[in-house]
Scaffold this active site. Structure first.
Site, PDB file in Angstrom:
ATOM      1  N   LYS A 152       0.923  -0.970  -0.045  1.00  0.00           N
ATOM      2  CA  LYS A 152      -0.117   0.211  -0.020  1.00  0.00           C
ATOM      3  C   LYS A 152       1.121   1.363  -0.088  1.00  0.00           C
ATOM      4  CE  LYS A 152      -4.351   0.848   2.271  1.00  0.00           C
ATOM      5  NZ  LYS A 152      -5.673   0.394   3.149  1.00  0.00           N
TER       6      LYS A 152
HETATM    7  O1  G3P Z   1      -7.478   0.914   5.196  1.00  0.00           O
HETATM    8  C1  G3P Z   1      -8.049   2.657   5.269  1.00  0.00           C
HETATM    9  C2  G3P Z   1      -9.514   2.944   5.382  1.00  0.00           C
HETATM   10  O2  G3P Z   1     -10.411   2.363   5.012  1.00  0.00           O
HETATM   11  C3  G3P Z   1      -9.312   3.937   6.413  1.00  0.00           C
HETATM   12  O3  G3P Z   1     -10.665   3.648   6.958  1.00  0.00           O
HETATM   13  O4  G3P Z   1     -12.522   4.501   9.162  1.00  0.00           O
HETATM   14  O5  G3P Z   1      -9.439   5.621   9.218  1.00  0.00           O
HETATM   15  O6  G3P Z   1     -11.056   6.252   7.097  1.00  0.00           O
HETATM   16  P1  G3P Z   1     -10.768   5.011   8.324  1.00  0.00           P
END
Ligand code: G3P
Length: 220
Positions: free
Chosen positions: A87
């Site tokens: 990533k």
């Molecule tokens: O994996 C990255 C993403 O899904 C992060 O999610 O909830 O931290 O905005 P969030």
């Protein structure tokens, strides 16, 4: 549409895997920090544990922001297991790294995508996945799902093989909206996936079936 789980928690990954619909896992430095993992060596071991649970792509994020650092980390991560996808953030150095890694046959997931232009650049560089962050756009009163609606037709029009991996999913409704928008993959917390199972008429219907069976055929 593929279903990935967005966590580094081994129990949740095992539970999602047991449902029989899990296609992969995404992690990020914040999710890893939540698990209390200390030290690089333990983190690498943790990634291997995840890869041994799920037969599918497992995203592991670089923390370097310069090209050389990203490549060094990416090669270390990719060597851990064949399921690893590296990533990489959508910054200038990240774009160069994605191109380099794609040429070397290493899969990448371009993260922190918030606009169609960023997604387009990542696809041109050869990213395996782009991760538009829906929930974080909703958080600032923008429309996260609309971003999926904008990226998908661009990729289809030009025939990019890069898959749209809808991330930062915050609800079950988000999953449905991403499916309607044509996302190739959603990555979601376990609860939002389990929410897809819920319907009050299913619960009522099952209760009635069991009641009728037990009061007749199954009567003791
Ligand atoms: O994996 C990255 C993403 O899904 C992060 O999610 O909830 O931290 O905005 P969030």
């Amino acid at each position: 549409m593929k279903f990935f789980i967005d966590t580094a928690n081994l129990e949740q990954i095992k539970e999602a895997q047991s449902l029989g619909v899990l296609d992969g896992v995404t992690t990020n430095p914040s999710l890893v920090a939540k698990e209390g993992i200390e030290g690089r060596e333990n983190l690498l071991k943790h990634y291997v544990k995840i890869c041994n649970i799920v037969d599918g792509d497992v995203s592991a994020e670089v923390i370097s922001t310069d090209f050389e650092g990203m490549i060094k980390e990416a090669e270390e991560l990719a060597a851990l297991h064949s399921n690893i996808v590296v990533k990489v953030p959508i910054i200038k150095e990240g774009l160069k790294a994605i191109k380099y890694l794609n040429d070397k046959g290493i899969k990448t997931n371009c993260t922190l995508i918030f606009s169609p232009g960023q997604a387009l650049l990542a696809a041109k560089a050869g990213a395996t996945y782009v991760s538009p962050f829906l929930g974080r756009l909703d958080d600032i009163a923008s429309d996260g799902v609309d971003l999926i609606h904008r990226i998908v037709p661009i990729f289809r029009f030009y025939g990019y093989e890069t898959q749209v991996l809808a991330a930062s999913i915050r609800s079950t409704q988000h999953i449905i909206q991403c499916a309607e928008a044509g996302a190739d993959v959603i990555t979601s917390p376990l609860d939002s996936i389990l929410g897809l199972l819920k319907h009050p008429l299913t619960d009522l219907g099952l209760e009635k079936f069991l009641l009728d069976y037990n009061s007749t055929v199954g009567k003791k």
